[in-house]
Write a protein that holds these residues in place. Structure first.
Motif, PDB file in Angstrom:
ATOM      1  N   TYR A   1      44.187  66.496 102.573  1.00 23.36           N
ATOM      2  CA  TYR A   1      42.662  66.513 102.115  1.00 23.36           C
ATOM      3  C   TYR A   1      42.102  65.008 101.926  1.00 23.36           C
ATOM      4  N   ILE A   2      42.868  64.191 101.394  1.00 23.04           N
ATOM      5  CA  ILE A   2      42.409  62.836 101.077  1.00 23.04           C
ATOM      6  C   ILE A   2      42.096  62.146 102.408  1.00 23.04           C
ATOM      7  N   LEU A   3      43.296  62.177 103.271  1.00 29.68           N
ATOM      8  CA  LEU A   3      43.364  61.125 104.421  1.00 29.68           C
ATOM      9  C   LEU A   3      42.614  61.974 105.726  1.00 29.68           C
ATOM     10  N   ILE A   4      43.075  63.076 105.775  1.00 30.22           N
ATOM     11  CA  ILE A   4      42.521  63.691 107.086  1.00 30.22           C
ATOM     12  C   ILE A   4      41.056  64.419 106.812  1.00 30.22           C
ATOM     13  N   TRP A   5      40.921  65.116 105.803  1.00 31.08           N
ATOM     14  CA  TRP A   5      39.385  65.721 105.737  1.00 31.08           C
ATOM     15  C   TRP A   5      38.547  64.708 105.381  1.00 31.08           C
ATOM     16  N   GLU A   6      38.726  64.068 104.111  1.00 28.15           N
ATOM     17  CA  GLU A   6      37.749  63.046 103.666  1.00 28.15           C
ATOM     18  C   GLU A   6      37.866  61.650 104.567  1.00 28.15           C
ATOM     19  N   GLY A   7      39.012  61.417 104.869  1.00 30.28           N
ATOM     20  CA  GLY A   7      39.115  60.162 105.566  1.00 30.28           C
ATOM     21  C   GLY A   7      38.803  59.994 106.960  1.00 30.28           C
ATOM     22  N   LEU A   8      39.398  60.821 107.914  1.00 35.62           N
ATOM     23  CA  LEU A   8      39.492  61.177 109.180  1.00 35.62           C
ATOM     24  C   LEU A   8      37.691  61.909 109.649  1.00 35.62           C
ATOM     25  N   LEU A   9      37.935  62.968 109.384  1.00 39.27           N
ATOM     26  CA  LEU A   9      36.993  63.850 109.781  1.00 39.27           C
ATOM     27  C   LEU A   9      35.752  63.636 108.844  1.00 39.27           C
ATOM     28  N   GLY A  10      35.760  63.221 107.718  1.00 36.73           N
ATOM     29  CA  GLY A  10      34.592  62.739 107.173  1.00 36.73           C
ATOM     30  C   GLY A  10      33.721  61.636 107.836  1.00 36.73           C
ATOM     31  N   ARG A  11      34.544  60.750 108.513  1.00 37.95           N
ATOM     32  CA  ARG A  11      33.930  59.813 109.229  1.00 37.95           C
ATOM     33  C   ARG A  11      33.099  60.105 110.200  1.00 37.95           C
ATOM     34  N   TRP A  12      33.584  61.201 110.996  1.00 38.90           N
ATOM     35  CA  TRP A  12      32.921  61.362 112.250  1.00 38.90           C
ATOM     36  C   TRP A  12      32.255  62.767 112.410  1.00 38.90           C
ATOM     37  N   VAL A  13      32.750  63.868 111.510  1.00 38.15           N
ATOM     38  CA  VAL A  13      32.090  65.041 111.726  1.00 38.15           C
ATOM     39  C   VAL A  13      31.509  65.323 110.473  1.00 38.15           C
ATOM     40  N   SER A  14      30.007  65.170 110.441  1.00 40.61           N
ATOM     41  CA  SER A  14      29.130  65.095 109.398  1.00 40.61           C
ATOM     42  C   SER A  14      29.315  66.381 108.558  1.00 40.61           C
ATOM     43  N   GLY A  15      29.629  67.619 109.264  1.00 40.47           N
ATOM     44  CA  GLY A  15      29.801  68.781 108.429  1.00 40.47           C
ATOM     45  C   GLY A  15      30.608  69.125 107.501  1.00 40.47           C
ATOM     46  N   THR A  16      31.784  68.259 107.765  1.00 40.96           N
ATOM     47  CA  THR A  16      32.761  68.228 106.726  1.00 40.96           C
ATOM     48  C   THR A  16      32.132  67.615 105.346  1.00 40.96           C
ATOM     49  N   ARG A  17      31.280  66.828 105.513  1.00 40.37           N
ATOM     50  CA  ARG A  17      31.137  65.909 104.158  1.00 40.37           C
ATOM     51  C   ARG A  17      30.444  67.073 103.169  1.00 40.37           C
ATOM     52  N   VAL A  18      30.042  68.356 103.589  1.00 39.49           N
ATOM     53  CA  VAL A  18      29.580  69.283 102.398  1.00 39.49           C
ATOM     54  C   VAL A  18      30.701  69.530 101.502  1.00 39.49           C
ATOM     55  N   LEU A  19      32.095  69.526 102.060  1.00 39.89           N
ATOM     56  CA  LEU A  19      33.193  69.856 101.285  1.00 39.89           C
ATOM     57  C   LEU A  19      33.783  68.427 100.849  1.00 39.89           C
ATOM     58  N   SER A  20      33.423  67.543 100.810  1.00 40.70           N
ATOM     59  CA  SER A  20      33.978  66.183 100.440  1.00 40.70           C
ATOM     60  C   SER A  20      33.574  65.608  99.150  1.00 40.70           C
ATOM     61  N   ILE A  21      34.625  65.673  98.330  1.00 40.56           N
ATOM     62  CA  ILE A  21      34.275  65.143  96.890  1.00 40.56           C
ATOM     63  C   ILE A  21      33.750  63.749  96.957  1.00 40.56           C
ATOM     64  N   GLU A  22      34.415  62.910  97.675  1.00 40.70           N
ATOM     65  CA  GLU A  22      33.989  61.502  97.711  1.00 40.70           C
ATOM     66  C   GLU A  22      32.553  61.365  98.181  1.00 40.70           C
ATOM     67  N   GLN A  23      32.091  61.933  99.099  1.00 43.97           N
ATOM     68  CA  GLN A  23      30.784  62.183  99.530  1.00 43.97           C
ATOM     69  C   GLN A  23      29.738  62.438  98.145  1.00 43.97           C
ATOM     70  N   TYR A  24      30.150  63.418  97.540  1.00 41.42           N
ATOM     71  CA  TYR A  24      29.311  63.728  96.154  1.00 41.42           C
ATOM     72  C   TYR A  24      29.396  62.480  95.222  1.00 41.42           C
ATOM     73  N   VAL A  25      30.706  62.136  94.930  1.00 40.74           N
ATOM     74  CA  VAL A  25      30.636  61.040  94.364  1.00 40.74           C
ATOM     75  C   VAL A  25      29.615  59.832  94.646  1.00 40.74           C
ATOM     76  N   ILE A  26      29.735  59.319  95.847  1.00 41.53           N
ATOM     77  CA  ILE A  26      28.768  58.390  96.419  1.00 41.53           C
ATOM     78  C   ILE A  26      27.274  58.536  96.126  1.00 41.53           C
ATOM     79  N   THR A  27      26.897  59.942  96.591  1.00 43.37           N
ATOM     80  CA  THR A  27      25.668  60.409  96.474  1.00 43.37           C
ATOM     81  C   THR A  27      25.326  60.110  95.217  1.00 43.37           C
ATOM     82  N   ILE A  28      26.026  60.640  94.033  1.00 42.08           N
ATOM     83  CA  ILE A  28      25.577  60.771  92.791  1.00 42.08           C
ATOM     84  C   ILE A  28      25.456  59.147  92.103  1.00 42.08           C
ATOM     85  N   ALA A  29      26.370  58.547  92.549  1.00 45.76           N
ATOM     86  CA  ALA A  29      26.147  56.871  92.260  1.00 45.76           C
ATOM     87  C   ALA A  29      25.082  56.420  92.689  1.00 45.76           C
ATOM     88  N   ASP A  30      24.629  56.642  93.895  1.00 49.80           N
ATOM     89  CA  ASP A  30      23.389  56.121  94.790  1.00 49.80           C
ATOM     90  C   ASP A  30      22.179  56.636  94.198  1.00 49.80           C
TER      91      ASP A  30
END
Lengths: 304, 236, 286
Positions: free
Chosen positions: B161-190
């Motif tokens: 999940y961390i490496l492939i889903w958030e790390g690898l796919l999250g970088r290129w495939v924007s659709g996976t970001r909806v299911l990426s906790i990392e992106q929520y965290v960044i958005t909330i802080a922002d």
């Protein structure tokens, strides 16, 4: 011919713990019991024989080879069964024993054949294709024994082989070890803290305590001299003791009991006759089941 | 329930593995301090330190160690049976363990991020990062506690999940970001403290709602799962 | 065959066949490790993760080979494949190293190995080589697929194929460097714990947390620090060595510090092996 010979073998661990001290023994082929309490130095002795640790002083020879310098030659002829659980849960016994056979230098097909043969000899048949994780403790002990046997060693070192087994399992394991020692023609050193257990199957015993040798001898020579008759009479114990001494029997007084050495076949009859002559009330007259354990407390010095 | 929490907390800190929690936060603070002492603009180092190390590595990895540790190690060595045989509802067991894991993760991640925030800008940024770290801690640990009940290899799956889903796919495939906790965290802080350092890539509503969904759904499934949990043998 | 249906207990038979030396043991342990790396001879569950990673790597190679055959102007070299797959290599190492060494620690099998002719160094060598081979195969086979794609679609005949070979061979060497470094670091971390899960987590943590350090160091106002930033992470270290030895720019600008990258890579691998050896020397005496 001695299979194991040590000369003033000493092992001191860093921190001043002495595990073995001045141990000198010669061991003849057969089934040998290595007994002592936990921490007596049994495992250290085994590890030195395997060349896993080097002795601090003294020397050891296994099959007249020095395990410190010629480690490979010794290990090729020795099989070792450790005390602790040492089996991976997710492979089958057949696979695991084959693998370890190859580690011992057997060619691939030979390792596979030897593995199924040894597993059959220790009593694992169709179960050997199941994963070890699902085995009972008894089956695991058998796998551990099989891996020690797979490369057909000339000497087996078994560290507490009956650990964790129920009485039935213990008997089966001891019988198996006895068979290995007699029928297979492989010498076996059985480590145990239960003397009563190993004395049943051993030809000779080595007892160590606190790293020192207590006694090493053949079981037969330990037991013949020690048969005793216990005599108890209601009164006149002293009188009887005097009378028996007159008859030439060796008598020792143990509280209300008289212990008479059974040095001849008719000792039994002679005691009975003495009791009737003196008109004493005999409470009991029985043959003491000699226990080797008593020998170690009685005799302090080692006579090898 | 408090006893279970106590035992869990002690199990977490009583072992050597607790030491694994120390270097990551220290590295985070150390790097920020290094940049600060060299007078590098926070706009330059903020992104790699806060996002690249803090939110992408420190937060999920600590949550993974803690989250799979509270239950997974007990399943692994078979001691779970001791707790299961106690007259406790399994819901309480899960909740106690989850709360301990989430709180421990939150504390170990929010403190370094708060310090980094102070070094990078203001107290407001620091607070925003800390809040985001807390949200992330709760969401990640919920997921990883659940994983330790679903599979015998929770850490590997968590790493996927961390490496492939958030790390690898999250970088290129924007659709996976909806299911990426990392992106929520960044958005909330922002959103709490908008800076040029972080750029949220999902909407703040998505981030908040999805974080809650992760927490609630994971916990409910975990409770159900423990309810029907049977202790497997050693074979895998 | 006269008495059919009767099974004879032929009793115990001594083994009289050949006994091979330590070398054969090391070889067997190496093959065993390599098979275990891909879950061969183990349960279906053990195959999932390694083949997932290998599958993705192969898929990427096939896609790239296909794209390159259609659009020759796209430059995606064999070396680029390794760099793009860096996350997969981390993950693969996190699966592999614990499978190879933590399992033996966990189930306490080491005394069984070390009561045989095998030594600590033999064990370390066999496991290290198995992991190096596995990681190298993970990268080398996809590179070879890319090569096949390029070789079959080349417009310049044998000259084109030869040109591709000249690109492929250094790239294989570059993959070997990845394999050596990841095997060394991965096995060292995994040898510290019997729990596969923690070993995997530790390996990923080490590789992941060093990457942002590089990004930060690259921001420092010192050109020496910028050029040497890559030394802080194994991945950028490999990139740096590749840039220097292959003469192409990979990742960061390393300036004139190439030799330092080479020296550090060498020392790092050597240090990992020595520490592993020390660790197993200690374990084997217990």
């Amino acid at each position: 011919m001695n299979i194991i010979a040590t000369q003033a073998l000493t092992k001191t661990y860093g921190g001043g713990v002495t595990a073995l001290s001045d141990l000198t023994v010669q061991v003849e082929p057969g089934v040998i019991g290595l007994v002592g309490a936990n921490g007596a130095g049994k495992s250290t002795f085994i590890k030195i024989m395997l060349g896993l640790i080097a002795p601090t002083a003294g020397s050891v020879r296994v099959f007249d080879i020095d395990p410190v310098t010629d480690t490979d030659k010794v290990r090729a002829r020795v099989g070792y069964m450790p005390e602790n659980d040492c089996l991976p849960p997710d492979v089958s016994a057949a696979e695991f024993v084959t693998h370890l056979g190859r580690m011992s230098g057997l060619p691939r097909t030979a390792a596979r054949e030897r593995a199924s043969e040894t597993l059959r000899h220790v009593g694992l048949y169709e179960e050997r294709y199941r994963q070890i994780g699902g085995y009972s403790t008894g089956m695991k002990q058998r796998v551990k024994l099989a891996q020690a046997l797979v490369h057909d060693p000339d000497l087996l070192l078994l560290d507490e082989p009956t650990n964790g087994l129920d009485p039935g399992g213990r008997d089966a394991m001891l019988a198996l070890i006895h068979r290995i020692g007699t029928e297979f023609g492989i010498s076996v050193v059985v480590c145990s803290h239960l003397l009563g257990e190993v004395e049943r199957i051993c030809d000779s015993l080595i007892a160590i305590q606190g790293g020192r040798l207590l006694r090493a001898d053949r079981i037969s020579s330990m037991t013949t001299a020690s048969d005793l008759l216990a005599v108890e009479v209601s009164e006149g114990t002293d009188q009887l003791a005097a009378r028996l001494a007159e008859l030439g029997l060796t008598v020792t007084r143990d509280d209300r009991l008289l212990l008479v050495a059974m040095d001849s076949e008719d000792a039994h009859d002679r005691i009975l006759r003495a009791v009737t002559d003196l008109e004493l009330n005999l409470h009991r007259l029985d043959q003491r089941r000699h226990r080797v354990a008593e020998l170690f407390t009685a005799k302090e010095t080692a006579d090898v | 329930m408090s006893t279970v929490a106590m035992i869990t907390a002690r199990g977490l800190f009583g072992r050597r593995r607790a030491l694994m929690l120390v270097p990551l936060p220290l590295l985070l603070i150390g790097l920020a301090a290094l940049c600060k002492s060299f007078d590098v603009e926070p706009t330059n180092w903020g992104q790699p330190v806060i996002e690249g190390l803090g939110f992408a590595v420190v937060l999920p990895v600590i949550a993974l160690i803690v989250g799979t540790g509270v239950l997974g190690s007990e399943i692994d060595d078979g001691t779970l049976v001791h707790i299961l045989t106690k007259p406790l509802p399994r819901r309480d067991i899960i909740l106690a363990k989850y709360l301990v894991a989430a709180v421990v993760t939150a504390i170990t991640t929010m403190i370094p991020l708060y310090v980094v925030g102070l070094l990078a800008g203001s107290a407001e940024l620091a607070a925003a990062l800390a809040v985001a770290a807390i949200v992330g801690s709760f969401a990640y640990t919920a997921l990883f506690v659940l994983l330790s009940l679903l599979t015998r290899r929770p850490v590997l799956l968590g790493l996927v999940y961390i490496l492939i889903w958030e790390g690898l796919l999250g970088r290129w495939v924007s659709g996976t970001r909806v299911l990426s906790i990392e992106q929520y965290v960044i958005t909330i802080a922002d959103k709490i403290e908008p800076t040029t350092i972080l750029t949220g890539q999902v909407s703040v509503t998505t981030a908040a709602v999805m974080s809650a969904v992760f927490v609630i759904v994971s916990t409910i499934v975990a409770i159900n799962r423990l309810g029907s949990f049977s202790l497997a043998g050693e074979t895998s | 065959m006269s008495e059919t249906g009767v099974i004879h207990d032929i009793g115990y038979q001594r083994y009289t066949g050949p006994r091979l030396g330590r070398g054969a043991g090391i070889g067997a342990l190496y093959v065993h490790g390599l098979r275990a790396a891909f879950g061969l001879g183990r349960s279906a569950k053990a195959k999932i993760f390694p083949w997932l990673v290998a599958g993705i790597a192969l898929l990427v190679a096939v896609i790239i080979a296909a794209i390159k055959s259609q659009f020759p102007e796209i430059t995606f070299s064999y070396v680029d494949l390794d760099n793009q797959l860096s996350f997969m290599i981390i993950f693969f190492s996190a699966i592999l190293a614990p499978t190879l060494v933590s399992r033996d620690l966990r189930s306490n099998t080491l005394p069984l190995y070390f009561s045989r002719p095998l030594r600590a160094a033999d064990y370390v060598a066999a496991k290290f080589l198995a992991m190096v081979t596995a990681v190298w195969l993970l990268l080398g086979v996809p590179q070879f697929i890319m090569f096949l794609g390029a070789a079959f679609t080349t417009k310049t005949g044998m000259k084109g194929v030869w040109h591709e070979v000249q690109d492929l061979v250094p790239a294989w060497g570059y993959s070997l460097l990845w394999a050596l470094l990841f095997a060394g670091i991965g096995l060292l971390i995994a040898s510290l714990t019997g729990k596969q899960a923690f070993a995997a987590g530790g390996i990923v943590a080490v590789f992941l947390m060093t990457t942002p350090v590089v990004a930060v160091l690259a921001q420092l106002p010192s050109s020496a620090a910028n050029h040497m930033a890559g030394l802080a992470s194994p991945i950028t270290l490999i990139n740096g060595v590749g840039s220097y030895l292959l003469g192409s720019k990979i990742g960061l600008d390393i300036g004139r510090y190439g030799p330092i990258f080479v020296i550090e890579a060498f020392c790092l691998i050597a240090a990992c092996l020595l520490l592993l050896l020390a660790r197993y020397r200690k374990v084997s005496a217990l």
